[in-house]
Design an enzyme around this catalytic site. Structure first.
Site, PDB file in Angstrom:
ATOM      1  N   THR A  30      -7.309  12.092   2.376  1.00 35.37           N
ATOM      2  CA  THR A  30      -6.155  11.661   3.162  1.00 35.37           C
ATOM      3  C   THR A  30      -5.044  12.688   2.978  1.00 35.37           C
ATOM      4  O   THR A  30      -5.015  13.432   1.993  1.00 35.37           O
ATOM      5  CB  THR A  30      -5.648  10.283   2.699  1.00 35.37           C
ATOM      6  OG1 THR A  30      -5.218  10.380   1.335  1.00 35.37           O
ATOM      7  CG2 THR A  30      -6.735   9.227   2.826  1.00 35.37           C
ATOM      8  N   TYR A  66       3.440   9.782 -11.045  1.00 33.77           N
ATOM      9  CA  TYR A  66       2.505   9.003 -10.225  1.00 33.77           C
ATOM     10  C   TYR A  66       1.575   8.178 -11.107  1.00 33.77           C
ATOM     11  O   TYR A  66       1.394   6.978 -10.896  1.00 33.77           O
ATOM     12  CB  TYR A  66       1.701   9.945  -9.333  1.00 33.77           C
ATOM     13  CG  TYR A  66       0.702   9.268  -8.437  1.00 33.77           C
ATOM     14  CD1 TYR A  66       1.087   8.763  -7.203  1.00 33.77           C
ATOM     15  CD2 TYR A  66      -0.635   9.146  -8.818  1.00 33.77           C
ATOM     16  CE1 TYR A  66       0.167   8.133  -6.373  1.00 33.77           C
ATOM     17  CE2 TYR A  66      -1.558   8.525  -7.990  1.00 33.77           C
ATOM     18  CZ  TYR A  66      -1.154   8.025  -6.772  1.00 33.77           C
ATOM     19  OH  TYR A  66      -2.070   7.406  -5.955  1.00 33.77           O
ATOM     20  N   ASN A  74       0.801  -1.224   0.000  1.00 38.62           N
ATOM     21  CA  ASN A  74       0.000   0.000   0.000  1.00 38.62           C
ATOM     22  C   ASN A  74       0.836   1.276   0.000  1.00 38.62           C
ATOM     23  O   ASN A  74       0.365   2.318  -0.432  1.00 38.62           O
ATOM     24  CB  ASN A  74      -0.923  -0.018   1.230  1.00 38.62           C
ATOM     25  CG  ASN A  74      -1.642   1.289   1.433  1.00 38.62           C
ATOM     26  OD1 ASN A  74      -2.496   1.684   0.647  1.00 38.62           O
ATOM     27  ND2 ASN A  74      -1.277   1.996   2.499  1.00 38.62           N
TER      28      ASN A  74
END
Length: 282
Positions: free
Chosen positions: A205, A170, A93
């Site tokens: 987040t 990314y 993760n």
């Protein structure tokens, strides 16, 4: 506690916060012994302490590791085997979204390389050493334990849809995670090792909010979300639990999109001017 992961051993990277922390707590709630791995040891230790307080019948251990270093990833898997004797769930993760990640013209090579080192190589090494460990798992029907195991790799919705706010390194790293996951799933399917990608949509987040650090950037994401909100880390943890448990026993090689409908939405970017049609069509 329903015990969907009773007696199983789970290793979760990036467990100090966000999806990783919520998954660690939920896996423990479902009966798993958890190794919380994070580059920030204090954050992982807080998570382990919380689990021990809430669920004293399971074990929770914190470990510092940088998934951008192969030796750290191997050491984490070795720690799980040493402490618990097996590894049933590997949740790769951990990842980064660098604030200097931009488009093809502006992203520096050092940002590209760092992103690939952590987001792609780190997942590769996690799979490599988890597969090696899971091949050794014995079946113990009395405890509900099986040979093989479940590997979950965190990808992203940007692996299947371009991002309105450029983050090329990314996006490329997460697309590579999808491709790697599919191939590994096919190679190891008959060994009882299931390998799936979890593709979050935009979440509330620190990882994403630090990147979307202006209201303009946040609005460019929100306009694409049919539900009109960012997701919560615990919502992804519940999806990870499904992939980790026998509830998904016939699921491997999938791109599990948990994105509030974003990947099926058709909208224009907020504030972008409409381009005129080609002159030949006018």
């Amino acid at each position: 506690m329903s015990g969907r992961l009773q007696n199983r051993v789970a290793l979760i990277t990036g467990a100090g916060g966000g999806i990783g922390l919520e998954s660690s707590i939920l896996f423990a709630q479902e009966g798993a012994h958890v190794l919380l791995v994070d580059i920030k040891l204090e954050a992982a230790e807080k998570g382990a302490a919380l689990i021990k307080e809430r669920y004293p019948n399971v074990s929770a251990i914190a470990l510092k590791a940088d998934v951008g270093k192969e030796e750290d990833v191997k050491a984490a898997v070795d720690k799980a085997i040493k402490e618990f004797g097996r590894l049933d769930v590997m949740f790769n993760n951990a990842g980064i979204m660098h604030p200097e990640d931009d488009n093809a013209l502006n992203t520096e090579e050092k940002i590209w390389d760092l992103t690939m080192q952590i987001n792609l190589k780190g997942v590769w090494w996690g799979c490599k050493y988890a597969i090696t460990a899971m091949r050794q798992n014995p079946t113990d029907e009395t405890k509900g334990l099986h040979a093989g195991g479940s590997i979950i790799n965190t990808a992203s919705f940007v692996a299947v849809r371009g991002a309105a706010t450029p983050q090329l390194a990314y996006t490329a790293s997460k697309g590579a995670v999808l491709a790697m996951t599919r191939e590994l799933a096919m190679v190891h399917a008959r060994e009882g090792i299931r390998i799936n990608s979890l593709c979050p949509g935009p979440l509330k987040t620190p990882l994403l909010m630090d990147f979307l650090n202006t209201q303009e950037k946040r609005d460019r994401r929100l306009v694409h979300l049919p539900m009109g909100r960012f997701g919560e880390a615990v919502e992804l943890a519940r999806a990870a639990l499904f992939l980790a448990s026998d509830d998904s026993s016939y699921v491997t090689g999938t791109d599990f999109l948990v994105d509030g409908g974003l990947s099926n939405a058709y909208v224009t970017a907020l504030g972008e001017p409409l381009l005129p049609p080609p002159a030949s069509l006018v």
